[in-house]
Design a protein around this motif. Structure first.
Motif, PDB file in Angstrom:
ATOM      1  N   GLU A   1      20.327 -11.196 -48.005  1.00 12.06           N
ATOM      2  CA  GLU A   1      19.257 -12.192 -48.101  1.00 12.06           C
ATOM      3  C   GLU A   1      18.406 -11.967 -49.344  1.00 12.06           C
ATOM      4  O   GLU A   1      18.036 -12.935 -50.044  1.00 12.06           O
ATOM      5  N   LEU A   2      18.085 -10.718 -49.634  1.00 11.96           N
ATOM      6  CA  LEU A   2      17.252 -10.421 -50.800  1.00 11.96           C
ATOM      7  C   LEU A   2      17.999 -10.676 -52.100  1.00 11.96           C
ATOM      8  O   LEU A   2      17.397 -11.104 -53.087  1.00 11.96           O
ATOM      9  N   VAL A   3      19.303 -10.407 -52.125  1.00  8.42           N
ATOM     10  CA  VAL A   3      20.095 -10.745 -53.311  1.00  8.42           C
ATOM     11  C   VAL A   3      20.035 -12.248 -53.555  1.00  8.42           C
ATOM     12  O   VAL A   3      19.853 -12.706 -54.697  1.00  8.42           O
ATOM     13  N   ASP A   4      20.176 -13.028 -52.500  1.00 12.36           N
ATOM     14  CA  ASP A   4      20.092 -14.486 -52.648  1.00 12.36           C
ATOM     15  C   ASP A   4      18.720 -14.907 -53.162  1.00 12.36           C
ATOM     16  O   ASP A   4      18.610 -15.809 -54.000  1.00 12.36           O
ATOM     17  N   LEU A   5      17.668 -14.263 -52.653  1.00 18.40           N
ATOM     18  CA  LEU A   5      16.328 -14.598 -53.115  1.00 18.40           C
ATOM     19  C   LEU A   5      16.145 -14.252 -54.587  1.00 18.40           C
ATOM     20  O   LEU A   5      15.559 -15.028 -55.351  1.00 18.40           O
ATOM     21  N   GLU A   6      16.633 -13.084 -54.998  1.00 18.02           N
ATOM     22  CA  GLU A   6      16.515 -12.685 -56.401  1.00 18.02           C
ATOM     23  C   GLU A   6      17.314 -13.624 -57.300  1.00 18.02           C
ATOM     24  O   GLU A   6      16.853 -14.014 -58.376  1.00 18.02           O
ATOM     25  N   LEU A   7      18.504 -13.979 -56.862  1.00 19.31           N
ATOM     26  CA  LEU A   7      19.312 -14.912 -57.637  1.00 19.31           C
ATOM     27  C   LEU A   7      18.604 -16.258 -57.751  1.00 19.31           C
ATOM     28  O   LEU A   7      18.582 -16.881 -58.816  1.00 19.31           O
ATOM     29  N   GLY A   8      18.030 -16.709 -56.644  1.00 21.67           N
ATOM     30  CA  GLY A   8      17.337 -17.983 -56.651  1.00 21.67           C
ATOM     31  C   GLY A   8      16.180 -18.031 -57.624  1.00 21.67           C
ATOM     32  O   GLY A   8      15.866 -19.093 -58.178  1.00 21.67           O
ATOM     33  N   GLU A   9      15.545 -16.893 -57.886  1.00 22.94           N
ATOM     34  CA  GLU A   9      14.434 -16.862 -58.826  1.00 22.94           C
ATOM     35  C   GLU A   9      14.866 -17.180 -60.251  1.00 22.94           C
ATOM     36  O   GLU A   9      14.039 -17.508 -61.097  1.00 22.94           O
ATOM     37  N   THR A  10      16.149 -17.095 -60.538  1.00 20.36           N
ATOM     38  CA  THR A  10      16.652 -17.383 -61.888  1.00 20.36           C
ATOM     39  C   THR A  10      17.198 -18.799 -61.995  1.00 20.36           C
ATOM     40  O   THR A  10      17.787 -19.144 -63.026  1.00 20.36           O
ATOM     41  N   LEU A  11      16.999 -19.610 -60.957  1.00 18.61           N
ATOM     42  CA  LEU A  11      17.528 -20.976 -60.926  1.00 18.61           C
ATOM     43  C   LEU A  11      16.393 -21.977 -60.768  1.00 18.61           C
ATOM     44  O   LEU A  11      15.321 -21.652 -60.271  1.00 18.61           O
ATOM     45  N   ALA A  12      16.669 -23.216 -61.177  1.00 20.21           N
ATOM     46  CA  ALA A  12      15.656 -24.260 -61.093  1.00 20.21           C
ATOM     47  C   ALA A  12      15.948 -25.281 -60.003  1.00 20.21           C
ATOM     48  O   ALA A  12      15.110 -26.124 -59.715  1.00 20.21           O
ATOM     49  N   SER A  13      17.129 -25.215 -59.408  1.00 19.15           N
ATOM     50  CA  SER A  13      17.454 -26.171 -58.354  1.00 19.15           C
ATOM     51  C   SER A  13      18.457 -25.565 -57.386  1.00 19.15           C
ATOM     52  O   SER A  13      19.262 -24.702 -57.756  1.00 19.15           O
TER      53      SER A  13
ATOM     54  N   GLN B   1      22.615  -7.178 -43.896  1.00 24.38           N
ATOM     55  CA  GLN B   1      22.238  -8.583 -43.811  1.00 24.38           C
ATOM     56  C   GLN B   1      20.971  -8.855 -44.620  1.00 24.38           C
ATOM     57  O   GLN B   1      20.881  -9.839 -45.365  1.00 24.38           O
ATOM     58  N   ARG B   2      19.986  -7.986 -44.470  1.00 25.81           N
ATOM     59  CA  ARG B   2      18.734  -8.170 -45.217  1.00 25.81           C
ATOM     60  C   ARG B   2      18.967  -8.012 -46.716  1.00 25.81           C
ATOM     61  O   ARG B   2      18.374  -8.741 -47.522  1.00 25.81           O
ATOM     62  N   PHE B   3      19.838  -7.094 -47.092  1.00 29.22           N
ATOM     63  CA  PHE B   3      20.159  -6.919 -48.509  1.00 29.22           C
ATOM     64  C   PHE B   3      20.781  -8.184 -49.085  1.00 29.22           C
ATOM     65  O   PHE B   3      20.419  -8.631 -50.174  1.00 29.22           O
TER      66      PHE B   3
ATOM     67  N   PHE C   1      23.171  -8.633 -66.123  1.00 32.11           N
ATOM     68  CA  PHE C   1      22.315  -9.582 -65.411  1.00 32.11           C
ATOM     69  C   PHE C   1      22.583  -9.499 -63.907  1.00 32.11           C
ATOM     70  O   PHE C   1      21.649  -9.435 -63.096  1.00 32.11           O
ATOM     71  N   ALA C   2      23.858  -9.486 -63.536  1.00 32.71           N
ATOM     72  CA  ALA C   2      24.224  -9.410 -62.123  1.00 32.71           C
ATOM     73  C   ALA C   2      23.766  -8.095 -61.497  1.00 32.71           C
ATOM     74  O   ALA C   2      23.238  -8.073 -60.370  1.00 32.71           O
ATOM     75  N   LEU C   3      23.939  -7.000 -62.210  1.00 33.13           N
ATOM     76  CA  LEU C   3      23.529  -5.703 -61.679  1.00 33.13           C
ATOM     77  C   LEU C   3      22.016  -5.622 -61.520  1.00 33.13           C
ATOM     78  O   LEU C   3      21.521  -4.971 -60.589  1.00 33.13           O
ATOM     79  N   GLU C   4      21.295  -6.283 -62.420  1.00 32.99           N
ATOM     80  CA  GLU C   4      19.837  -6.274 -62.305  1.00 32.99           C
ATOM     81  C   GLU C   4      19.381  -7.045 -61.068  1.00 32.99           C
ATOM     82  O   GLU C   4      18.395  -6.672 -60.419  1.00 32.99           O
ATOM     83  N   ILE C   5      20.081  -8.097 -60.722  1.00 33.01           N
ATOM     84  CA  ILE C   5      19.766  -8.833 -59.506  1.00 33.01           C
ATOM     85  C   ILE C   5      19.948  -7.915 -58.287  1.00 33.01           C
ATOM     86  O   ILE C   5      19.104  -7.871 -57.387  1.00 33.01           O
ATOM     87  N   LEU C   6      21.065  -7.183 -58.254  1.00 31.07           N
ATOM     88  CA  LEU C   6      21.290  -6.241 -57.151  1.00 31.07           C
ATOM     89  C   LEU C   6      20.219  -5.159 -57.122  1.00 31.07           C
ATOM     90  O   LEU C   6      19.722  -4.785 -56.046  1.00 31.07           O
ATOM     91  N   ALA C   7      19.868  -4.642 -58.292  1.00 30.91           N
ATOM     92  CA  ALA C   7      18.868  -3.579 -58.359  1.00 30.91           C
ATOM     93  C   ALA C   7      17.501  -4.074 -57.880  1.00 30.91           C
ATOM     94  O   ALA C   7      16.786  -3.357 -57.171  1.00 30.91           O
ATOM     95  N   SER C   8      17.145  -5.295 -58.252  1.00 30.56           N
ATOM     96  CA  SER C   8      15.864  -5.848 -57.816  1.00 30.56           C
ATOM     97  C   SER C   8      15.846  -6.028 -56.302  1.00 30.56           C
ATOM     98  O   SER C   8      14.839  -5.740 -55.634  1.00 30.56           O
ATOM     99  N   ALA C   9      16.960  -6.521 -55.745  1.00 34.70           N
ATOM    100  CA  ALA C   9      17.055  -6.680 -54.296  1.00 34.70           C
ATOM    101  C   ALA C   9      16.958  -5.328 -53.595  1.00 34.70           C
ATOM    102  O   ALA C   9      16.315  -5.197 -52.539  1.00 34.70           O
ATOM    103  N   HIS C  10      17.597  -4.319 -54.183  1.00 33.89           N
ATOM    104  CA  HIS C  10      17.564  -2.980 -53.594  1.00 33.89           C
ATOM    105  C   HIS C  10      16.148  -2.413 -53.607  1.00 33.89           C
ATOM    106  O   HIS C  10      15.701  -1.795 -52.630  1.00 33.89           O
ATOM    107  N   ARG C  11      15.411  -2.633 -54.705  1.00 32.06           N
ATOM    108  CA  ARG C  11      14.027  -2.151 -54.768  1.00 32.06           C
ATOM    109  C   ARG C  11      13.164  -2.827 -53.704  1.00 32.06           C
ATOM    110  O   ARG C  11      12.322  -2.179 -53.074  1.00 32.06           O
ATOM    111  N   ARG C  12      13.382  -4.127 -53.512  1.00 30.85           N
ATOM    112  CA  ARG C  12      12.611  -4.842 -52.495  1.00 30.85           C
ATOM    113  C   ARG C  12      12.956  -4.332 -51.096  1.00 30.85           C
ATOM    114  O   ARG C  12      12.078  -4.188 -50.239  1.00 30.85           O
TER     115      ARG C  12
END
Length: 237
Positions: free
Chosen positions: A208-220, A204-206, A140-151
């Motif tokens: 930020e994108l990791v945080d955004l991807e992680l945030g997509e899996t949270l509700a608050s 720095q941008r990476f 799950f964690a690696l997929e978050i990194l991979a999604s951020a990297h693709r973005r």
């Protein structure tokens, strides 16, 4: 991620939308859940493989599991008690497997990575010494990194910086060796200082994108710090 600015965003993350399974929100909720399911297919497959299932059966079970999630969503079962999609995924997977589910289905297949690609990832990640639960969390964690990297790559290509990104992306998680920046600068026909500054901005941008991807899996927003700490812990293990 500034929490005061994050509140509104967390009302429209993929997981917060997927948690609204009542009334007019059902269609949006199911579409959001499908997006998350397809994105995190590999961690479920890895869990099933580490649980002892052969590759073909693990692939069929993963598809059956996600179909079951999509069918169940919107029923009285309350997904909103899970603030994190990762927790929901692990709990639902345990429930699904305990019911000894069938793996055959009449519907057309859900789109997912080829079996060979899934097996290659599992082999590369050396999962044999990890428990199924650890494999799920790490995948799950690696997929978050991979999604951020693709973005990040997509942003670079869209901005006309694809060649530069291809030269610099190896520095996202690895420190340069002596002479690396100079050699890279020579290939890009820029100064080494420019390379150093570009790597700093890219990292720095990476983040930020990791945080955004992680945030997509949270509700608050209240879940963010603890979930990021859990991500860092599992990646460091």
């Amino acid at each position: 991620m500034p929490h005061e600015a994050a509140f509104d965003r967390f009302t429209s993350t993929s997981w917060s939308l997927a948690s609204r399974a009542h009334g007019a929100d059902v269609a949006t909720a199911r579409a959001s859940l499908l997006t998350l399911c397809l994105r995190y297919w590999y961690p479920v497959f890895a869990y099933l493989r580490r649980s002892g299932h052969a590759p073909e059966r693990a692939s069929r079970l993963a598809e059956a599991f996600f179909r079951d999630l999509l069918r169940q969503h919107g029923d009285p079962q309350d997904t909103r008690r899970f603030g994190r999609f990762r927790q929901f995924l692990q709990a639902e997977l345990a429930r699904f497997l305990a019911a000894e589910p069938p793996v055959e289905h009449a519907e057309g297949p859900l789109p997912h990575p080829p079996l060979g690609e899934l097996e290659a990832r599992l082999s590369a990640e050396d999962a044999e010494e990890r428990s199924p639960e650890d494999v799920l969390r790490r995948g799950f964690a690696l997929e978050i990194l991979a999604s951020a990297h693709r973005r990040l790559r997509g942003e670079a290509i869209d901005g006309g910086r694809g060649v530069m990104f291809a030269e610099l992306e190896r520095f996202l998680v690895a420190e340069p060796r002596v002479g690396d920046y100079e050699a890279t600068a020579a290939r890009l026909q820029v100064r080494p200082l420019f390379v150093s500054m570009a790597v700093t901005r890219l990292r720095q941008r990476f983040r930020e994108l990791v945080d955004l991807e992680l945030g997509e899996t949270l509700a608050s927003a209240g879940e963010f710090d603890s979930e990021r700490a859990a991500l860092l812990q599992v990646l460091g293990g």
